[in-house]
Design an enzyme around this catalytic site. Structure first.
Site, PDB file in Angstrom:
ATOM      1  N   LYS A   9       0.823  -1.205   0.000  1.00  0.00           N
ATOM      2  CA  LYS A   9       0.000   0.000   0.000  1.00  0.00           C
ATOM      3  C   LYS A   9       0.865   1.265   0.000  1.00  0.00           C
ATOM      4  CE  LYS A   9      -3.790  -2.363   2.368  1.00  0.00           C
ATOM      5  NZ  LYS A   9      -4.601  -2.404   3.612  1.00  0.00           N
ATOM      6  N   TYR A  49     -12.056  -2.751  -3.951  1.00  0.00           N
ATOM      7  CA  TYR A  49     -12.634  -2.885  -2.609  1.00  0.00           C
ATOM      8  C   TYR A  49     -14.164  -2.918  -2.624  1.00  0.00           C
ATOM      9  CZ  TYR A  49      -8.057  -2.167  -0.470  1.00  0.00           C
ATOM     10  OH  TYR A  49      -6.743  -2.296  -0.070  1.00  0.00           O
ATOM     11  N   PHE A  57     -15.890   2.700   6.771  1.00  0.00           N
ATOM     12  CA  PHE A  57     -14.513   3.111   6.496  1.00  0.00           C
ATOM     13  C   PHE A  57     -14.179   3.111   5.007  1.00  0.00           C
ATOM     14  CE2 PHE A  57     -14.411  -1.465   7.484  1.00  0.00           C
ATOM     15  CZ  PHE A  57     -13.804  -1.974   6.336  1.00  0.00           C
ATOM     16  N   ARG A  85      -1.011 -14.860   4.058  1.00  0.00           N
ATOM     17  CA  ARG A  85      -1.758 -14.146   5.103  1.00  0.00           C
ATOM     18  C   ARG A  85      -1.045 -14.260   6.453  1.00  0.00           C
ATOM     19  NH1 ARG A  85      -5.882 -10.727   3.813  1.00  0.00           N
ATOM     20  NH2 ARG A  85      -6.996 -11.329   5.671  1.00  0.00           N
ATOM     21  N   THR A  91      -5.130  -7.936  10.208  1.00  0.00           N
ATOM     22  CA  THR A  91      -5.464  -6.635   9.638  1.00  0.00           C
ATOM     23  C   THR A  91      -5.084  -5.502  10.580  1.00  0.00           C
ATOM     24  OG1 THR A  91      -7.275  -7.614   8.380  1.00  0.00           O
ATOM     25  CG2 THR A  91      -7.348  -5.231   8.707  1.00  0.00           C
ATOM     26  N   ARG A 102       2.991  -6.904   9.337  1.00  0.00           N
ATOM     27  CA  ARG A 102       2.267  -5.881  10.095  1.00  0.00           C
ATOM     28  C   ARG A 102       2.713  -5.833  11.555  1.00  0.00           C
ATOM     29  NH1 ARG A 102      -3.449  -7.344   7.301  1.00  0.00           N
ATOM     30  NH2 ARG A 102      -3.295  -5.974   5.491  1.00  0.00           N
ATOM     31  N   ASN A 112      -1.698  -0.036   7.355  1.00  0.00           N
ATOM     32  CA  ASN A 112      -1.190  -1.371   7.680  1.00  0.00           C
ATOM     33  C   ASN A 112      -0.320  -1.996   6.584  1.00  0.00           C
ATOM     34  OD1 ASN A 112      -3.162  -2.175   5.855  1.00  0.00           O
ATOM     35  ND2 ASN A 112      -4.388  -3.265   7.374  1.00  0.00           N
ATOM     36  N   HIS A 115      -1.694  -5.486   1.499  1.00  0.00           N
ATOM     37  CA  HIS A 115      -2.933  -6.230   1.263  1.00  0.00           C
ATOM     38  C   HIS A 115      -2.566  -7.590   0.703  1.00  0.00           C
ATOM     39  CE1 HIS A 115      -6.858  -7.347  -0.431  1.00  0.00           C
ATOM     40  NE2 HIS A 115      -6.166  -7.743  -1.491  1.00  0.00           N
ATOM     41  N   GLU A 126      -8.698 -10.795  -8.025  1.00  0.00           N
ATOM     42  CA  GLU A 126      -7.771  -9.668  -7.895  1.00  0.00           C
ATOM     43  C   GLU A 126      -6.676  -9.722  -8.959  1.00  0.00           C
ATOM     44  OE1 GLU A 126      -8.344  -8.848  -3.112  1.00  0.00           O
ATOM     45  OE2 GLU A 126      -6.765 -10.218  -3.753  1.00  0.00           O
TER      46      GLU A 126
END
Length: 148
Positions: A9, A49, A57, A85, A91, A102, A112, A115, A126
């Site tokens: 990100k 998203y 949010f 993951r 998250t 993270r 964070n 993704h 995706e």
């Protein structure tokens, strides 16, 4: 072999964490099959998203993703979605274990760093969205040293 979509990100790019994040996936034994640095358009971020569009949010998340460049990647390997993951962490960085991306590199849930696809089906969607041109077709000579 399974594939997963991973995106660093804007905060991860701005903080110079791209190399470290790529290194973690490479050291695990996953193969980088596609990568590009780009600035995301608002409509594209909303599409990515879309499943979160009803969440309060959502507008802030879209603004965050379009705020600077991102690094979009496709990684390949055995169980790459689930293992990816785990490498990424929860998250909310405060719920992430030390040793995860993270857990080590983020403080705020809204910043964070990364993704990762949450399922094989999400990964397919995706990857198709972010890499309509396809990904690199190559095989690592290290494969027999990583996989039985």
């Amino acid at each position: 072999m399974e594939q997963s979509f991973i995106m660093i990100k804007p905060d991860g790019v701005q903080r110079g964490l791209v190399g470290e994040i790529i290194s973690r996936f490479e050291k695990k034994g996953f193969y980088l099959k596609g990568m590009k640095l780009l600035t995301v358009e608002k409509s594209f971020a909303e599409k990515h998203y879309a499943d979160l569009s009803a969440k309060p949010f959502f507008p802030g998340l879209v603004e965050y993703i379009v705020s600077g460049p991102v690094v979009a990647m496709v990684w390949e390997g055995k169980n790459v979605v689930v293992t990816g993951r785990k490498i990424i962490g929860a998250t909310n960085p405060s719920d992430s274990a030390p040793g995860t991306i993270r857990g080590d590199l983020a403080i705020e849930v809204g910043r964070n760093v990364i993704h990762g696809s949450d399922s094989i089906e999400s990964a397919r969607k995706e990857i198709a969205l972010w890499f309509p041109e396809g990904i690199a077709a190559w095989h690592s000579s290290q494969h027999p040293w990583i996989y039985e």
